[in-house]
Design a protein around this motif. Structure first.
Motif, mmCIF file in Angstrom:
data_model
loop_
_atom_site.group_PDB
_atom_site.id
_atom_site.type_symbol
_atom_site.label_atom_id
_atom_site.label_comp_id
_atom_site.label_asym_id
_atom_site.label_seq_id
_atom_site.Cartn_x
_atom_site.Cartn_y
_atom_site.Cartn_z
ATOM 1 N N GLY A 123 0.839 -1.182 0.000
ATOM 2 C CA GLY A 123 0.000 0.000 0.000
ATOM 3 C C GLY A 123 0.879 1.239 0.000
ATOM 4 O O GLY A 123 1.746 1.394 0.843
ATOM 5 N N ILE A 124 0.694 2.131 -0.991
ATOM 6 C CA ILE A 124 1.496 3.343 -1.099
ATOM 7 C C ILE A 124 0.640 4.549 -0.744
ATOM 8 O O ILE A 124 -0.459 4.710 -1.267
ATOM 9 C CB ILE A 124 2.075 3.507 -2.517
ATOM 10 N N THR A 125 1.142 5.383 0.155
ATOM 11 C CA THR A 125 0.447 6.591 0.577
ATOM 12 C C THR A 125 1.097 7.794 -0.072
ATOM 13 O O THR A 125 2.320 7.924 -0.067
ATOM 14 C CB THR A 125 0.488 6.732 2.107
ATOM 15 N N GLU A 126 0.289 8.699 -0.627
ATOM 16 C CA GLU A 126 0.786 9.891 -1.293
ATOM 17 C C GLU A 126 -0.182 11.042 -1.080
ATOM 18 O O GLU A 126 -1.326 10.832 -0.659
ATOM 19 C CB GLU A 126 0.968 9.628 -2.791
ATOM 20 N N PRO A 127 0.255 12.296 -1.325
ATOM 21 C CA PRO A 127 -0.644 13.441 -1.133
ATOM 22 C C PRO A 127 -1.902 13.313 -1.979
ATOM 23 O O PRO A 127 -1.862 12.825 -3.113
ATOM 24 C CB PRO A 127 0.209 14.638 -1.571
ATOM 25 N N CYS A 128 -2.990 13.751 -1.401
ATOM 26 C CA CYS A 128 -4.282 13.675 -2.086
ATOM 27 C C CYS A 128 -4.244 14.490 -3.380
ATOM 28 O O CYS A 128 -3.774 15.631 -3.387
ATOM 29 C CB CYS A 128 -5.384 14.183 -1.166
ATOM 30 N N HIS A 129 -4.751 13.916 -4.473
ATOM 31 C CA HIS A 129 -4.712 14.594 -5.763
ATOM 32 C C HIS A 129 -5.679 15.766 -5.836
ATOM 33 O O HIS A 129 -5.484 16.710 -6.601
ATOM 34 C CB HIS A 129 -5.052 13.597 -6.871
ATOM 35 N N GLU A 130 -6.722 15.745 -5.015
ATOM 36 C CA GLU A 130 -7.733 16.791 -5.100
ATOM 37 C C GLU A 130 -7.378 18.016 -4.260
ATOM 38 O O GLU A 130 -7.493 19.155 -4.710
ATOM 39 C CB GLU A 130 -9.094 16.243 -4.658
ATOM 40 N N CYS A 131 -6.926 17.789 -3.019
ATOM 41 C CA CYS A 131 -6.606 18.931 -2.145
ATOM 42 C C CYS A 131 -5.114 19.200 -2.075
ATOM 43 O O CYS A 131 -4.677 20.116 -1.386
ATOM 44 C CB CYS A 131 -7.155 18.696 -0.743
ATOM 45 N N ARG A 132 -4.297 18.366 -2.744
ATOM 46 C CA ARG A 132 -2.842 18.518 -2.788
ATOM 47 C C ARG A 132 -2.221 18.485 -1.395
ATOM 48 O O ARG A 132 -1.286 19.223 -1.095
ATOM 49 C CB ARG A 132 -2.459 19.809 -3.513
#
Length: 388
Positions: free
Chosen positions: A202-211
Motif C-alpha cells: 500500500g502506497i500513501t501519497e498526497p491527495c490529488h484533489e486537495c494537494r
C-alpha cells in the motif's frame, strides 16, 4: 485460495500462535515475522521470500474475523460443507486485507526500527496521524546587517526588515474568500493523503484533489488565490551581542518564518558585517593599534600615550634599545568575551622617519652616524645569503 489450502495449511502454526490467540496477538506475531522475513531485508534469499508469503497468507485469513471463522470451521469439519470465502485471493494479487504499514509504522517497535527504512514505501496504517495534518515548523530565514566598529565591540540593537512568505493577511491562512470557509476534502476526508495498492503493498501519497491540505476551497481568497500564503514584510528589533566579529553568523531562535497548523516558528540567522575603524584593528578578542615613535624614543626609551577604544589614552613604557615593530600588550583594553573576560590591546611601535630636516637636525644625525660608525650591520645577512 482453494479448499485444499484451508485444509492442508496450518495458519496458526505459520504465525506461531495458539488457536485461541486474540487479534492483537496475531497482529503482533505477524509484524514480528514480517520484519524478519521481508524480501527487502533478505535480498536474494528465496527461502525467506517463501516464508514471507506463507505468513502473509496466514495473516490475510486470521486477521479477518469472517474468514478466520470459516477457516476454523473448515478445519474442524475436514471439508464437510466447506465454502471458499468470497473474494479470497492469493498473495501478490492485491487481495490482502492488511497494510504493511502496520509492520513498520509502529512507534513502539523493538529492534532496529525498520519503520524508518520502509515507512516511506509502505505508508502508515493510521492516516489520521500523517504528516499532512501535523503541525509544521516554519522555515529558517537568513538576513544581513552592517555595524560600525564600535557597535560590534559594545553590542547594539538593530531593526531588521524581513520579507518572506507567511499566512495571507486577508484570509488568515484559510485560502477562502471572506465570509466563506474551506470544506473537508471528500477524497481524503481531511487527512491530506490517499492510499493505493501496488500488489501486496500500500502506497500513501498526497491527495490529488486537495494537494495534501485536507481542505478544498470553493471560493478562493482574491489575495492569495486560495493558497493561504502571501508575501509579507515585518520589522523586528534584534539585539546583537557585544564582541561580534565581521562575517559572524548569529542565530536568533523563533524569529524565522511562522509555522503552519500551530507549529513553531523557524530560526533567524543574521550575518554581520563590520565597518573598518580608522585607528583600531582586531585580532580575536584583542584590539590592535600601530603607534608612530621617533628613533630617539626607541633608542633611549620613553613613555608614550596610546589611544584606547572609548576611553582615556593609556601610557605605554618603551624600554631603551627597543627594535622597530615591537608589540606591547595592554591588558583589559580589548573586546569582551562570552565568558565575561576582556581581551587586551596590542600596541605596535613604528619609527616615523622625518621627511624634511633643518640644518641643525641634519648635523645632529650626521654626528650620530659618525659616532655609531662600525661594522656593516648587513654583513652577516649578506654572508648567510651566499651560503644558502
Amino acid at each position: 485460495m482453494s479448499t485444499k489450502d484451508y485444509l492442508e495449511k496450518d495458519y496458526y502454526k505459520a504465525l506461531g500462535v495458539a488457536k485461541t490467540a486474540k487479534p492483537a496477538e496475531i497482529k503482533a506475531a505477524y509484524r514480528k515475522l514480517a520484519r524478519k522475513y521481508h524480501p527487502d531485508a533478505n535480498k536474494g534469499d528465496s527461502s525467506a521470500e517463501e516464508r514471507f508469503k506463507e505468513i502473509s497468507e496466514a495473516y490475510s485469513v486470521l486477521s479477518d474475523e469472517k474468514r478466520r471463522k470459516e477457516y476454523d470451521e473448515a478445519r474442524s469439519m475436514f471439508g464437510g460443507g466447506f465454502r471458499v470465502p468470497t473474494g479470497a485471493q492469493r498473495p501478490g494479487q492485491g487481495g490482502f486485507n492488511f497494510d504493511l504499514g502496520d509492520i513498520f509504522g509502529g512507534a513502539g517497535d523493538a529492534g532496529g526500527r525498520l519503520g524508518d527504512l520502509f515507512g516511506g514505501v509502505f505508508g502508515g496504517g493510521n492516516t489520521r496521524t500523517t504528516s499532512a495534518n501535523r503541525p509544521r515548523r516554519g522555515s529558517d530565514v537568513e538576513t544581513e546587517t552592517t555595524l560600525s566598529f564600535s557597535d560590534a565591540i559594545d553590542g547594539t540593537t538593530v531593526a531588521l526588515r524581513l520579507t518572506g512568505e507567511g499566512p495571507c493577511p486577508t484570509c488568515h491562512g484559510t485560502g477562502a474568500k471572506a465570509g466563506t470557509v474551506p470544506r473537508m476534502c471528500p477524497s481524503c476526508h481531511g487527512t491530506g493523503q490517499e492510499s493505493r495498492n501496488q500488489g501486496s503493498f500500500g502506497i500513501t501519497e498526497p491527495c490529488h484533489e486537495c494537494r495534501g491540505r485536507g481542505m478544498v476551497v470553493d471560493d478562493p481568497c482574491p489575495t492569495c488565490s486560495g493558497s493561504g500564503h502571501a508575501m509579507s514584510s515585518r520589522t523586528i528589533q534584534t539585539r546583537i551581542p557585544a564582541g561580534v566579529a565581521d562575517g559572524q553568523r548569529i542565530k536568533i531562535a523563533g524569529k524565522g518564518a511562522p509555522g503552519e497548523r500551530g507549529g513553531p516558528a523557524g530560526d533567524l540567522y543574521v550575518r554581520v558585517h563590520v565597518k573598518p575603524h580608522p585607528v583600531f584593528g582586531r585580532t580575536g578578542a584583542n584590539l590592535t593599534v600601530t603607534v608612530p615613535v621617533t628613533f630617539a624614543e626607541l633608542a633611549l626609551g620613553a613613555e608614550v600615550k596610546v589611544p584606547s577604544h572609548k576611553g582615556a589614552p593609556v601610557t605605554v613604557r618603551i624600554p631603551p634599545g627597543t627594535p622597530n615593530g615591537r608589540t606591547f600588550r595592554v591588558a583589559g583594553k580589548g573586546v569582551r568575551r562570552k565568558d565575561g573576560t576582556t581581551g587586551g590591546m596590542l600596541v605596535t611601535v613604528e619609527v616615523m622617519v622625518p621627511q624634511n630636516l633643518n640644518g641643525k637636525a641634519r648635523n645632529a644625525i650626521e654626528d650620530l652616524r659618525e659616532a655609531t660608525a662600525g661594522a656593516d650591520p648587513r654583513e652577516e645577512l649578506l654572508e648567510r645569503a651566499k651560503e644558502a
